[in-house]
Design a protein around this motif. Structure first.
Motif, mmCIF file in Angstrom:
data_model
loop_
_atom_site.group_PDB
_atom_site.id
_atom_site.type_symbol
_atom_site.label_atom_id
_atom_site.label_comp_id
_atom_site.label_asym_id
_atom_site.label_seq_id
_atom_site.Cartn_x
_atom_site.Cartn_y
_atom_site.Cartn_z
ATOM 1 N N MET A 140 86.335 47.728 34.784
ATOM 2 C CA MET A 140 85.995 47.596 33.318
ATOM 3 C C MET A 140 87.240 48.386 32.582
ATOM 4 O O MET A 140 87.603 47.846 31.380
ATOM 5 C CB MET A 140 84.695 48.342 32.859
ATOM 6 N N GLU A 141 87.773 49.301 33.055
ATOM 7 C CA GLU A 141 88.971 49.835 32.471
ATOM 8 C C GLU A 141 90.226 49.477 32.753
ATOM 9 O O GLU A 141 90.934 49.219 31.639
ATOM 10 C CB GLU A 141 89.087 51.356 32.950
ATOM 11 N N GLU A 142 90.445 48.972 33.871
ATOM 12 C CA GLU A 142 92.127 48.659 33.990
ATOM 13 C C GLU A 142 92.139 47.188 34.580
ATOM 14 O O GLU A 142 93.225 46.575 34.774
ATOM 15 C CB GLU A 142 92.268 49.195 35.264
ATOM 16 N N GLY A 143 90.889 46.391 34.551
ATOM 17 C CA GLY A 143 91.128 44.979 34.833
ATOM 18 C C GLY A 143 91.638 44.630 36.199
ATOM 19 O O GLY A 143 91.951 43.393 36.557
ATOM 20 N N ARG A 144 91.190 45.464 37.109
ATOM 21 C CA ARG A 144 91.276 45.030 38.543
ATOM 22 C C ARG A 144 90.535 45.934 39.548
ATOM 23 O O ARG A 144 89.564 46.902 38.898
ATOM 24 C CB ARG A 144 92.975 45.802 38.772
ATOM 25 N N VAL A 145 90.414 45.412 40.873
ATOM 26 C CA VAL A 145 89.768 46.443 41.671
ATOM 27 C C VAL A 145 90.691 46.580 42.723
ATOM 28 O O VAL A 145 91.375 45.840 43.277
ATOM 29 C CB VAL A 145 88.632 45.439 42.278
ATOM 30 N N THR A 146 90.280 47.873 43.440
ATOM 31 C CA THR A 146 91.150 48.307 44.442
ATOM 32 C C THR A 146 90.274 48.464 45.848
ATOM 33 O O THR A 146 89.232 49.040 45.802
ATOM 34 C CB THR A 146 91.727 49.689 44.433
ATOM 35 N N VAL A 147 90.615 47.674 46.788
ATOM 36 C CA VAL A 147 89.887 47.278 47.890
ATOM 37 C C VAL A 147 90.852 47.730 49.257
ATOM 38 O O VAL A 147 91.891 46.973 49.512
ATOM 39 C CB VAL A 147 89.331 45.896 48.168
ATOM 40 N N ASP A 148 90.448 48.719 49.967
ATOM 41 C CA ASP A 148 91.333 49.303 51.011
ATOM 42 C C ASP A 148 92.687 49.424 50.507
ATOM 43 O O ASP A 148 93.813 49.188 51.104
ATOM 44 C CB ASP A 148 91.427 48.117 52.253
ATOM 45 N N GLY A 149 92.686 50.350 49.352
ATOM 46 C CA GLY A 149 94.109 50.548 48.884
ATOM 47 C C GLY A 149 94.963 49.472 48.435
ATOM 48 O O GLY A 149 95.954 49.796 47.880
ATOM 49 N N VAL A 150 94.271 48.182 48.241
ATOM 50 C CA VAL A 150 95.266 47.136 47.676
ATOM 51 C C VAL A 150 94.468 46.772 46.532
ATOM 52 O O VAL A 150 93.356 46.381 46.349
ATOM 53 C CB VAL A 150 95.102 45.861 48.594
ATOM 54 N N PRO A 151 95.321 46.884 45.403
ATOM 55 C CA PRO A 151 94.795 46.221 43.996
ATOM 56 C C PRO A 151 94.677 45.001 43.813
ATOM 57 O O PRO A 151 95.523 44.096 44.313
ATOM 58 C CB PRO A 151 95.706 46.867 43.139
ATOM 59 N N HIS A 152 93.736 44.429 43.287
ATOM 60 C CA HIS A 152 93.503 42.953 42.947
ATOM 61 C C HIS A 152 93.037 42.805 41.379
ATOM 62 O O HIS A 152 91.849 43.259 41.051
ATOM 63 C CB HIS A 152 92.362 42.357 43.805
ATOM 64 N N ALA A 153 93.838 41.906 40.802
ATOM 65 C CA ALA A 153 93.603 41.866 39.186
ATOM 66 C C ALA A 153 92.614 40.821 39.251
ATOM 67 O O ALA A 153 92.467 39.508 39.859
ATOM 68 C CB ALA A 153 94.890 41.514 38.527
ATOM 69 N N VAL A 154 91.642 40.800 38.154
ATOM 70 C CA VAL A 154 90.670 39.929 37.663
ATOM 71 C C VAL A 154 91.225 39.053 36.645
ATOM 72 O O VAL A 154 92.350 39.339 36.285
ATOM 73 C CB VAL A 154 89.409 40.817 37.349
ATOM 74 N N PRO A 155 90.567 37.940 36.515
ATOM 75 C CA PRO A 155 91.230 36.914 35.467
ATOM 76 C C PRO A 155 91.145 37.510 34.132
ATOM 77 O O PRO A 155 90.571 38.562 33.683
ATOM 78 C CB PRO A 155 90.236 35.828 35.469
ATOM 79 N N ARG A 156 92.209 37.100 33.186
ATOM 80 C CA ARG A 156 92.116 37.053 31.927
ATOM 81 C C ARG A 156 91.597 36.141 30.903
ATOM 82 O O ARG A 156 92.225 34.960 31.106
ATOM 83 C CB ARG A 156 93.640 38.063 31.267
ATOM 84 N N PRO A 157 91.029 36.372 30.002
ATOM 85 C CA PRO A 157 90.269 37.514 29.323
ATOM 86 C C PRO A 157 89.290 38.070 30.438
ATOM 87 O O PRO A 157 88.939 37.029 31.203
ATOM 88 C CB PRO A 157 89.770 36.985 27.963
ATOM 89 N N PHE A 158 88.699 39.184 30.270
ATOM 90 C CA PHE A 158 87.816 39.767 31.294
ATOM 91 C C PHE A 158 86.755 40.374 30.293
ATOM 92 O O PHE A 158 87.225 41.381 29.502
ATOM 93 C CB PHE A 158 88.321 40.471 32.317
ATOM 94 N N MET A 159 85.518 40.195 30.583
ATOM 95 C CA MET A 159 84.256 40.796 29.858
ATOM 96 C C MET A 159 83.054 40.921 30.721
ATOM 97 O O MET A 159 82.827 39.905 31.342
ATOM 98 C CB MET A 159 84.151 39.959 28.524
ATOM 99 N N VAL A 160 82.643 42.032 30.581
ATOM 100 C CA VAL A 160 81.238 42.295 31.274
ATOM 101 C C VAL A 160 80.216 42.426 30.149
ATOM 102 O O VAL A 160 80.347 43.036 29.247
ATOM 103 C CB VAL A 160 81.491 43.740 32.235
ATOM 104 N N VAL A 161 79.330 41.599 30.465
ATOM 105 C CA VAL A 161 78.136 41.455 29.527
ATOM 106 C C VAL A 161 76.796 42.003 30.412
ATOM 107 O O VAL A 161 76.447 41.395 31.297
ATOM 108 C CB VAL A 161 77.808 40.219 28.718
#
Length: 337
Positions: A140-161
């Motif tokens: 929600m803050e950075e638009g990515r998740v880090t799994v096993d030390g590797v960052p993965h960006a989510v699509p843009r735009p990105f919104m959580v409802v």
């Protein structure tokens, strides 16, 4: 509205881009209102949140249309969306995804979770454990998740409802303050008025289902309109000062243990730009800031135990702040920021 317009091309005038913005905003609102009767204010706030690049928390009792609002927004956009049903046994990896070892290739492959979509509907988010709730903080803050030390960006735009039931209902976990602060807005739908409820119950008007809603805009348009509001709608210094003073005064209230931080004042200015554009204006007025203060600031306030015992609410604190901070009347020829 046609989804082929390109609102941010350099050759378009400010007036033309604002006209396109206003028309798209209205068309999206009309589309969602076809399945969510009598809730236009909440719909407009949802669209302001989307075009501000923020996340939305919809809090209310069951049966008021929380999930319908989120689904109708997703259906109105030609963009990817995923729905996550939050439950007590949901794990963080169920949301973010996992790295799986492939014996055939001898490598790890990342399998993305449902958070990898333009719009993520988090249904009843406060029914999940705090550990699972916290899995949403980074994305929600950075638009990515880090799994096993590797960052993965989510699509843009990105919104959580995200939807949640009131925290005093059984089986719920209060969202931590850090996560509440990640939501640009919190809105409540409330029960419909009697006429709207009668119309829905009787099937009057042949209201469509969410699945039959037409697409109004694309993910690219959302990105373009977000950039338009952020860069081409002016907020002069007195208006920005007004937003900052509102947030700062919530920290000084005798009734709060925690007031709105800098993220709150930034959100106020950003959303006020979008509201101004949705009304066809190329500049922010103090009234834009004031109109958005409640959905943007109240969920960021943590009351003292004495205030809670006395029946004071976050809305009461904000009402006092709004009454104490003078509304600026800036001269029209002041320089913009």
């Amino acid at each position: 509205m046609s989804t082929t317009a390109n609102p941010t091309h350099g050759e378009a005038s400010v007036e033309e881009t604002l006209r396109l913005f206003r028309e798209c905003f209205r068309a999206l609102g009309d589309n969602i209102a076809r399945v969510l009767v009598g809730k236009r204010e909440a719909i407009d706030l949802t669209l302001i949140c989307l075009l501000s690049g923020g996340h939305l928390l919809v809090e209310d009792v069951p049966g008021t249309g929380k999930t319908t609002l989120a689904r109708a927004l997703a259906a109105s956009l030609d963009a990817s969306w995923q729905r996550v049903q939050f439950t007590p046994d949901l794990l963080p990896s169920d949301i973010t995804g996992v790295s799986m070892y492939r014996q055939t290739s001898g490598t790890f492959e990342f399998l993305p979770g449902p958070v990898f979509a333009h719009i993520v509907i988090g249904d009843e988010i406060n029914r999940a454990s705090p550990k699972t709730q916290s899995a949403m903080l980074e994305v929600m803050e950075e638009g990515r998740v880090t799994v096993d030390g590797v960052p993965h960006a989510v699509p843009r735009p990105f919104m959580v409802v995200a939807t949640q039931n009131p925290v005093d209902m059984s089986g719920t976990y209060p969202l931590p303050e850090a996560q509440l602060d990640r939501f640009l807005m919190r809105v409540s739908l409330g029960y419909p008025d009697r006429a709207s409820e009668v119309a829905v119950a009787s099937g009057m008007g042949g209201a469509p289902s969410v699945e039959t809603l037409p697409v109004i805009a694309t993910a690219r348009h959302v990105e373009e309109f977000t950039a338009l509001a952020r860069h081409r709608v002016a907020a002069i210094a007195p208006v920005v000062d007004y937003a900052v003073d509102l947030a700062r005064l919530t920290r000084e209230s005798e009734h709060t243990r925690l007031g709105a931080g800098p993220r709150g004042s930034v959100a106020l200015v950003r959303a006020a730009r979008v509201r101004a554009a949705s009304l066809g204006r190329g500049h922010v007025l103090p009234e834009d800031v004031k109109a958005l203060a409640a959905p943007i600031l109240t969920h960021r306030l943590l009351l003292t135990p004495d205030a809670e015992l006395a029946g004071v609410t976050a809305a009461d604190v904000l009402a006092d702040v709004l009454a104490r901070v003078p509304v600026p009347r800036p001269a029209p020829n002041r320089n913009h920021t």
